[in-house]
Scaffold this motif. Structure first.
Motif, short mmCIF file in Angstrom:
data_model
loop_
_atom_site.label_atom_id
_atom_site.label_comp_id
_atom_site.label_asym_id
_atom_site.label_seq_id
_atom_site.Cartn_x
_atom_site.Cartn_y
_atom_site.Cartn_z
N ARG A 11 0.82 -1.20 0.00
CA ARG A 11 0.00 0.00 0.00
C ARG A 11 0.85 1.25 0.00
NH1 ARG A 11 -2.96 -2.80 3.91
NH2 ARG A 11 -2.08 -1.50 5.53
N ARG A 17 -1.71 5.74 -4.12
CA ARG A 17 -1.14 6.57 -3.05
C ARG A 17 -0.14 7.58 -3.61
NH1 ARG A 17 -1.69 5.31 2.24
NH2 ARG A 17 -3.08 3.58 2.70
N TRP A 218 -8.15 9.91 1.10
CA TRP A 218 -7.23 8.97 1.76
C TRP A 218 -8.02 7.90 2.51
CZ3 TRP A 218 -2.32 8.40 0.75
CH2 TRP A 218 -1.56 9.46 0.27
N GLN A 219 -9.08 8.31 3.18
CA GLN A 219 -9.87 7.33 3.93
C GLN A 219 -10.54 6.34 2.99
OE1 GLN A 219 -12.49 9.81 6.22
NE2 GLN A 219 -10.98 10.20 7.84
N GLU A 222 -7.89 4.03 1.88
CA GLU A 222 -7.57 3.09 2.96
C GLU A 222 -8.63 1.99 3.06
OE1 GLU A 222 -5.34 2.54 5.24
OE2 GLU A 222 -3.93 4.19 4.96
N GLN A 223 -9.90 2.38 2.99
CA GLN A 223 -10.97 1.38 3.09
C GLN A 223 -10.93 0.41 1.92
OE1 GLN A 223 -14.45 3.82 3.33
NE2 GLN A 223 -13.94 4.65 5.35
N GLU A 225 -8.27 -0.38 0.05
CA GLU A 225 -7.10 -1.25 0.17
C GLU A 225 -7.28 -2.27 1.29
OE1 GLU A 225 -3.97 1.51 0.70
OE2 GLU A 225 -3.63 1.81 -1.44
N ARG A 226 -7.88 -1.83 2.40
CA ARG A 226 -8.11 -2.75 3.51
C ARG A 226 -9.10 -3.85 3.10
NH1 ARG A 226 -8.23 0.86 7.27
NH2 ARG A 226 -10.42 1.33 7.05
#
Length: 468
Positions: A11, A17, A218-219, A222-223, A225-226
């Motif tokens: 990531r 990113r 970004w959030q 992140e979600q 990718e998670r």
């Protein structure tokens, strides 16, 4: 206990990113450039205004001194009198004063010089300025140079003959173009330093503001990718089991049915993983609010326990009638994950067979107890961290239970069980008082009738063995 480092490192260097970082840098650069251009234009206006103010102040002083000198010149018996000039302060300082009188056939000639001679201006330059003032009968300003080649300012004011009332000469003030230059340089230096400091502050502020404005992006990244990491980690094992079973079935002859249970269990596991991932994505992305409605918690827990997969597990239910305000779909996923965690880690150490489970519903709390090795309460945050669960798990299940509990204004706790094992307690928000009576009368969620629940004995269910 192992930790998977691959997803995190991947990531950090993902193209998405890097693109967001480049966008943040571009926004910061744009904000800084706009600030720099604005400050530069403002500074130029201030410097230009100050320069013109210095020039205007110098010319005003030159005009004052030249006008005073011209007023002190008078004629008596057709002869010019200059006795009042030497004693007046207007001719004693700077700008310096030079008085020229018109001589027939020769032009203006110098008849008086002030006590201060700051510049050695050629007589021709003084005569040219005085002649212009005498011809126009107005104040004249000119630029000239002294004998060293340095720039000077000249301002000439004409005066008249008392008897003939004709222009007789002019008083010329010699000014310094560098008047106030020290203050002007100090102002320029202050503006340069101030603009540099403000530009640096603007760059820092722009970087912070651009980072905050991009926080939703970004959030979301992140979600995403998670979710992808969880899906890849969780689906890898059941997919491998299904592929291996299918390959073995293809190679064998007449034994395909023996692999069907493994394929079915792997498919069930994949369905459970997909449901967990979708629920997690729903909670993290907040695509919709929690649909809290009056819910018979004991009935829902009983249904989830009835769907517990076979495997020789010993299950005991102690269910009290309970109504809560909750989202049935989310609570079902949370209870199923608690049971799955207990089945996976709740076997008695050193003894064969399945797990020994005790499921209790009391008020807004659902507790699942096992006879496993137990868990220290302080380790609960670690167990709910992704990719930190012991025994080959990912920690996604307990993390999802915690999220569901928080979404219902509750929480998840763990304590040691008497005689060995652990007790995980899911606490939900109780039903609101104004809806408690309606919830008890209408509590049929998630759809099981009272007639389908035989054997109620003081809210307890006898122990039973699944898949023995």
């Amino acid at each position: 206990m192992t930790r998977t480092a691959g997803p995190g490192s991947a990531r950090r260097g993902s193209p998405a990113r890097r693109g967001l970082r480049r966008l943040q840098l571009r926004l910061t650069a744009a904000y800084t450039l706009i600030t720099l251009v604005g400050l530069s234009c403002l500074s130029w206006l201030v410097i230009r205004t100050d320069d013109r103010s210095r020039e205007a102040a110098e010319y005003d002083e030159m005009r004052r001194r030249a006008s005073v000198a011209a007023s002190l010149v008078y004629y008596e018996d057709d002869r010019i009198r200059l006795d009042g000039l030497a004693d007046d302060e207007a001719t004693a300082g700077t700008p310096q004063i030079v008085v020229l009188e018109e001589r027939p056939g020769k032009g203006p000639a110098v008849v008086f010089r002030g006590s201060v001679q700051q510049f050695d201006v050629p007589a021709t330059a003084l005569a040219r300025a005085a002649g212009s003032a005498m011809r126009t009968e107005e104040t004249v300003r000119e630029e000239a140079r002294d004998r060293t080649g340095g720039p000077v300012r000249l301002l000439a004011v004409p005066f008249w003959h008392d008897a003939t009332d004709e222009v007789a000469g002019a008083a010329v003030a010699v000014g310094d173009p560098a008047y106030g230059s020290a203050e002007h340089r100090s102002l320029v230096l202050s503006l340069v330093v101030g603009c540099a400091a403000l530009t640096a502050l603007a760059a820092l502020t722009g970087h912070v503001l651009s980072g905050r404005s991009m926080r939703p992006a970004w959030q979301a990244l992140e979600q995403q990718e998670r979710l992808l990491a969880d899906a890849a980690h969780e689906l890898r094992t059941p997919v491998a089991v299904m592929r291996g079973s299918v390959e073995m079935a293809e190679r064998g002859s007449g034994e395909s049915a023996a692999h069907l249970p493994r394929i079915r269990r792997a498919a069930d596991r994949m369905g459970h993983v997909v449901e967990n991932l979708l629920t997690r994505g729903r909670l993290e992305a907040a695509v919709e609010s929690v649909r809290a409605e009056p819910l018979r918690l004991d009935q829902l827990v009983e249904e989830v326990c009835a769907d517990l997969p076979e495997g020789g597990h010993r299950l005991e239910l102690r269910l009290e009638e309970s109504v809560v305000d909750a989202d049935a779909a989310l609570v079902r996923v949370a209870v199923r994950n608690l049971l799955d965690n207990a089945v996976r880690h709740g076997r008695t150490p050193g003894e064969p067979g399945g797990a020994e489970l005790l499921v209790t519903v009391r008020g807004p709390e659902v507790s699942v107890a096992d006879r496993g090795p137990g868990v220290e309460p302080g380790r609960l945050p670690e167990l709910m961290e992704r990719f930190r669960s012991p025994g080959g798990g990912t920690g996604i299940g307990l993390s999802l239970v915690q999220r569901v509990a928080l979404a219902h204004r509750g929480g998840l706790t763990v304590r040691a069980r008497t005689g060995g094992g652990a007790v995980f307690v899911l606490r939900l928000a109780p039903v609101r008082s104004r809806r408690r009576r309606a919830g008890r009368d209408e509590g049929r969620r998630p759809g099981r009738d009272e007639g389908r629940r035989p054997g109620r004995d003081g809210g307890r269910r006898p122990g039973r063995r699944l898949g023995a």
